[in-house]
Write an enzyme that holds these catalytic residues in place. Structure first.
Site, PDB file in Angstrom:
ATOM      1  N   HIS A   1       9.681  23.718  -6.868  1.00  0.00           N
ATOM      2  CA  HIS A   1       8.926  24.496  -7.844  1.00  0.00           C
ATOM      3  C   HIS A   1       8.585  25.784  -7.111  1.00  0.00           C
ATOM      4  O   HIS A   1       7.606  25.835  -6.373  1.00  0.00           O
ATOM      5  CB  HIS A   1       7.636  23.773  -8.256  1.00  0.00           C
ATOM      6  CG  HIS A   1       7.835  22.839  -9.402  1.00  0.00           C
ATOM      7  ND1 HIS A   1       6.794  22.224 -10.044  1.00  0.00           N
ATOM      8  CD2 HIS A   1       8.952  22.443 -10.045  1.00  0.00           C
ATOM      9  CE1 HIS A   1       7.269  21.472 -11.027  1.00  0.00           C
ATOM     10  NE2 HIS A   1       8.579  21.581 -11.043  1.00  0.00           N
TER      11      HIS A   1
ATOM     12  N   ASP B   1       6.415  22.053  -4.471  1.00  0.00           N
ATOM     13  CA  ASP B   1       5.890  23.232  -5.163  1.00  0.00           C
ATOM     14  C   ASP B   1       5.309  24.130  -4.079  1.00  0.00           C
ATOM     15  O   ASP B   1       4.434  23.702  -3.317  1.00  0.00           O
ATOM     16  CB  ASP B   1       4.822  22.808  -6.177  1.00  0.00           C
ATOM     17  CG  ASP B   1       4.324  23.981  -7.009  1.00  0.00           C
ATOM     18  OD1 ASP B   1       3.956  25.013  -6.421  1.00  0.00           O
ATOM     19  OD2 ASP B   1       4.274  23.856  -8.250  1.00  0.00           O
TER      20      ASP B   1
ATOM     21  N   ASP C   1       8.173  27.616 -10.974  1.00  0.00           N
ATOM     22  CA  ASP C   1       6.900  27.184 -11.555  1.00  0.00           C
ATOM     23  C   ASP C   1       5.836  28.247 -11.353  1.00  0.00           C
ATOM     24  O   ASP C   1       5.154  28.270 -10.336  1.00  0.00           O
ATOM     25  CB  ASP C   1       6.458  25.837 -10.932  1.00  0.00           C
ATOM     26  CG  ASP C   1       5.232  25.271 -11.641  1.00  0.00           C
ATOM     27  OD1 ASP C   1       4.821  25.830 -12.667  1.00  0.00           O
ATOM     28  OD2 ASP C   1       4.679  24.264 -11.151  1.00  0.00           O
TER      29      ASP C   1
ATOM     30  N   GLU D   1       5.743  14.961  -7.398  1.00  0.00           N
ATOM     31  CA  GLU D   1       5.190  16.239  -6.893  1.00  0.00           C
ATOM     32  C   GLU D   1       3.750  16.087  -6.426  1.00  0.00           C
ATOM     33  O   GLU D   1       2.866  15.703  -7.191  1.00  0.00           O
ATOM     34  CB  GLU D   1       5.261  17.282  -8.020  1.00  0.00           C
ATOM     35  CG  GLU D   1       4.704  18.648  -7.651  1.00  0.00           C
ATOM     36  CD  GLU D   1       4.738  19.642  -8.816  1.00  0.00           C
ATOM     37  OE1 GLU D   1       5.031  19.228  -9.961  1.00  0.00           O
ATOM     38  OE2 GLU D   1       4.439  20.826  -8.579  1.00  0.00           O
TER      39      GLU D   1
ATOM     40  N   ASP E   1      -3.223  27.893  -5.419  1.00  0.00           N
ATOM     41  CA  ASP E   1      -2.092  27.639  -6.306  1.00  0.00           C
ATOM     42  C   ASP E   1      -2.207  28.504  -7.568  1.00  0.00           C
ATOM     43  O   ASP E   1      -2.376  28.002  -8.669  1.00  0.00           O
ATOM     44  CB  ASP E   1      -2.100  26.146  -6.671  1.00  0.00           C
ATOM     45  CG  ASP E   1      -0.917  25.758  -7.538  1.00  0.00           C
ATOM     46  OD1 ASP E   1       0.154  26.329  -7.349  1.00  0.00           O
ATOM     47  OD2 ASP E   1      -1.074  24.859  -8.395  1.00  0.00           O
TER      48      ASP E   1
ATOM     49  N   LYS F   1       0.173  17.665  -4.464  1.00  0.00           N
ATOM     50  CA  LYS F   1      -0.609  18.900  -4.548  1.00  0.00           C
ATOM     51  C   LYS F   1      -1.794  18.793  -3.604  1.00  0.00           C
ATOM     52  O   LYS F   1      -2.294  17.695  -3.362  1.00  0.00           O
ATOM     53  CB  LYS F   1      -1.093  19.077  -5.985  1.00  0.00           C
ATOM     54  CG  LYS F   1      -1.776  20.379  -6.262  1.00  0.00           C
ATOM     55  CD  LYS F   1      -1.943  20.580  -7.748  1.00  0.00           C
ATOM     56  CE  LYS F   1      -2.625  21.915  -8.014  1.00  0.00           C
ATOM     57  NZ  LYS F   1      -2.634  22.256  -9.423  1.00  0.00           N
TER      58      LYS F   1
ATOM     59  N   HIS G   1       1.551  24.306  -3.466  1.00  0.00           N
ATOM     60  CA  HIS G   1       0.778  23.072  -3.356  1.00  0.00           C
ATOM     61  C   HIS G   1       0.436  22.644  -1.937  1.00  0.00           C
ATOM     62  O   HIS G   1       0.186  21.472  -1.670  1.00  0.00           O
ATOM     63  CB  HIS G   1       1.530  21.936  -4.055  1.00  0.00           C
ATOM     64  CG  HIS G   1       1.470  22.047  -5.546  1.00  0.00           C
ATOM     65  ND1 HIS G   1       1.774  21.019  -6.382  1.00  0.00           N
ATOM     66  CD2 HIS G   1       1.100  23.076  -6.352  1.00  0.00           C
ATOM     67  CE1 HIS G   1       1.632  21.387  -7.640  1.00  0.00           C
ATOM     68  NE2 HIS G   1       1.224  22.647  -7.645  1.00  0.00           N
TER      69      HIS G   1
ATOM     70  N   TRP H   1       4.272  14.931 -12.161  1.00  0.00           N
ATOM     71  CA  TRP H   1       3.081  15.458 -11.483  1.00  0.00           C
ATOM     72  C   TRP H   1       1.866  15.065 -12.309  1.00  0.00           C
ATOM     73  O   TRP H   1       1.852  15.258 -13.524  1.00  0.00           O
ATOM     74  CB  TRP H   1       3.124  16.985 -11.346  1.00  0.00           C
ATOM     75  CG  TRP H   1       1.795  17.514 -10.875  1.00  0.00           C
ATOM     76  CD1 TRP H   1       1.286  17.423  -9.617  1.00  0.00           C
ATOM     77  CD2 TRP H   1       0.775  18.145 -11.692  1.00  0.00           C
ATOM     78  NE1 TRP H   1       0.017  17.960  -9.580  1.00  0.00           N
ATOM     79  CE2 TRP H   1      -0.321  18.403 -10.844  1.00  0.00           C
ATOM     80  CE3 TRP H   1       0.692  18.501 -13.035  1.00  0.00           C
ATOM     81  CZ2 TRP H   1      -1.488  19.010 -11.296  1.00  0.00           C
ATOM     82  CZ3 TRP H   1      -0.477  19.103 -13.487  1.00  0.00           C
ATOM     83  CH2 TRP H   1      -1.554  19.356 -12.618  1.00  0.00           C
TER      84      TRP H   1
ATOM     85  N   ASP I   1      -0.058  30.420  -9.028  1.00  0.00           N
ATOM     86  CA  ASP I   1       1.137  30.514  -9.866  1.00  0.00           C
ATOM     87  C   ASP I   1       1.494  31.938 -10.266  1.00  0.00           C
ATOM     88  O   ASP I   1       1.859  32.199 -11.408  1.00  0.00           O
ATOM     89  CB  ASP I   1       1.010  29.602 -11.092  1.00  0.00           C
ATOM     90  CG  ASP I   1       1.059  28.126 -10.708  1.00  0.00           C
ATOM     91  OD1 ASP I   1       2.115  27.680 -10.266  1.00  0.00           O
ATOM     92  OD2 ASP I   1       0.019  27.442 -10.825  1.00  0.00           O
TER      93      ASP I   1
END
Ligand code: RNT
Ligand code: ZN
Length: 462
Positions: free
Chosen positions: A285, A258, A325, A225, A293, A227, A261, A186, A295
């Site tokens: 992820h 992810d 993630d 990956e 995003d 995004k 993303h 990524w 997280d």
């Protein structure tokens, strides 16, 4: 929790599911074979052991100053071992390049070698954890806004070299563990404002990837990956979903999905059956995006449940790798690690417990009401009794019992520093990842060791 009670509840659940043609014993076996790839970066707020700029960059951010951040390789390892003791089953460890065992040596990213991961390979073997890997393009003086898509040849070559070396490291890991190491790529490349030559950067990224993937390996697998955007890079992302999906389909590479993303209303679950027809495998992820995003710690929410259900429904259990993630620095980090991991397992368990044969029969017969009704009823079936049984059989705390366990462990392993004590009293003090003042400013006897250590490492440990 009382063992007897757990067993009783499980026996009832077993019968309830059997009525619907679901064999809970078989599901428990499948759960034993469901391995998460635990992200090492939850332990230390994505800092690693070689931070050259002193702060996290590349459009990602951790927020919070909760005490207990792992500050060195021993603490990272101790945290992982503690977390995994509270998660049923056996799991993998997902490492980033910045977590190499550099032993105080300054190793730039284009100099990294397999030997910097030898102790991790050994550690993985000792702790029964297979390793996955990630190249690291962020938090580096050469990161800027563009790495693999940088028009400056010297910078682009630097990151190409880095990523090639990371693949060689992943190959060594895979070879040593007798099982492919999954290496994720990524990069944050993008721009804050309008870009009028989007094609140019995508051409560069494509060319970089072609160079990076030119070497064929047998013991590692590549995944890429995408995004939607990063902080400070809101208008344009070179490695968009369309870019990487096309690249992966054409070059037989794995895609990393992810869950943070994509556009907030976009279904990641829906991508599984579409992508698996064109790419060999998927890496996940699993995260929890709050409005963006962010997280946040994974929980058992609808998008995650849907995602795992789609994997099971597509018969793709063995074509998906299950990375996590998220990074939350505002709560107990080990607690966060465990909550998110157990939540991901619960989502998988519920997906495996679905009475799919009956649902599909309804669907084939055009019985829409019956399908909808059973999907609704399924939500209230006693899946939790099966999860408790899973914990019990794996000798890990059942239900909320792990809360006290984490509290106790954190109490016994205090990670106090002068900076962390200061932060407890001044929680809004400005910090770069928990780094405040230079020890020299507050201690006249302090001897600077900049030749041995990096400035920020030193501050962090003070
Ligand atoms: C960033 C990506 C990437 C990182 C980790 C640390 O938005 O999700 O996967 O979170 O590599
Ligand atoms: Zn990710």
């Amino acid at each position: 929790m009382k063992e007897e009670l757990v067993n009783k509840a499980y026996e009832i659940a077993k019968e309830r599911y059997a009525e619907l043609g679901v064999d809970t014993e078989k599901v428990l076996e499948q759960m034993q074979d469901f391995h998460l790839s635990l992200h090492c970066w939850q332990t230390d707020d994505v800092i690693g052991f070689e931070n050259l700029t002193g702060s996290l960059s590349g459009g990602i951010a951790t927020t919070g100053n909760y005490p207990g951040r792992a500050r060195n390789i021993d603490e990272v390892r101790a945290d992982i071992i503690k977390a995994k003791s509270l998660i049923p089953g056996t799991h993998r460890l997902n490492l980033h390049e910045i977590y190499g065992d550099f032993k105080g040596e300054a190793v730039d990213r284009d100099q990294v070698e397999p030997r910097h991961f030898a102790s991790w390979i050994e550690w993985g073997r000792e702790n029964n954890m297979k390793l996955d890997f990630n190249s690291t393009s962020f938090s580096h003086p050469k990161s800027g806004n563009l790495s693999l898509a940088n028009p400056d040849k010297s910078i682009r070559d630097f990151w190409i070299e880095h990523t090639k070396r990371c693949r060689a490291i992943a190959e060594e890991m895979g070879k040593a563990q007798g099982d492919a190491c999954i290496m994720n790529l990524w990069v944050h490349d993008g721009s804050k404002d309008m870009t009028v030559n989007k094609l140019k950067y995508r051409e560069l990224l494509k060319d970089s990837l072609d160079q990076i993937f030119a070497t064929k390996y047998d013991n590692m697998k590549d995944c890429i990956e995408s995004k939607v955007f990063g902080i400070g890079l809101e208008s344009y992302t070179v490695g968009s979903n369309d870019f990487y999906t096309s690249y992966a389909a054409q070059n037989n590479k794995m895609i990393t999905l992810d869950t943070g993303h994509f556009h907030p209303t976009e279904s990641v679950a829906d991508k599984v059956s579409a992508m698996l027809l064109f790419v060999p495998e998927l890496m996940l992820h699993v995260s929890r995006p709050i409005r963006w995003d962010s997280d946040h710690v994974t929980i058992m929410d609808d998008p995650t449940l849907d995602l795992f259900s789609e994997i099971v429904r597509a018969g793709a259990l063995n074509r998906v790798h299950y990375g996590l993630d998220y990074f939350d620095a505002s709560i107990n980090r080990i607690g966060a690690y465990v909550v998110g991991s157990r939540a991901a397992q619960k989502c998988m368990l519920r997906a495996l417990l679905e009475p799919l044969a009956t649902l599909r029969k309804y669907e084939d017969e055009g019985k829409g009401f019956e399908r909808l009704a059973l999907l609704e009823e399924e939500k209230a079936l006693p899946w939790n009794a099966v999860y408790d049984e899973f914990c019990l059989r794996n000798n890990v705390p059942v239900g909320r019992d792990f809360i006290a366990d984490v509290e106790q462990w954190s109490k016994e392993h205090p990670r106090k520093t002068r900076q962390s004590v200061f932060l407890e009293q001044w929680p809004n003090a400005q910090t770069g990842n928990g780094v405040l003042f230079c020890p020299k400013n507050v201690d006249t006897k302090f001897r600077c060791c900049i030749t041995v250590k990096r400035c920020n490492d030193c501050r962090r440990e003070f």
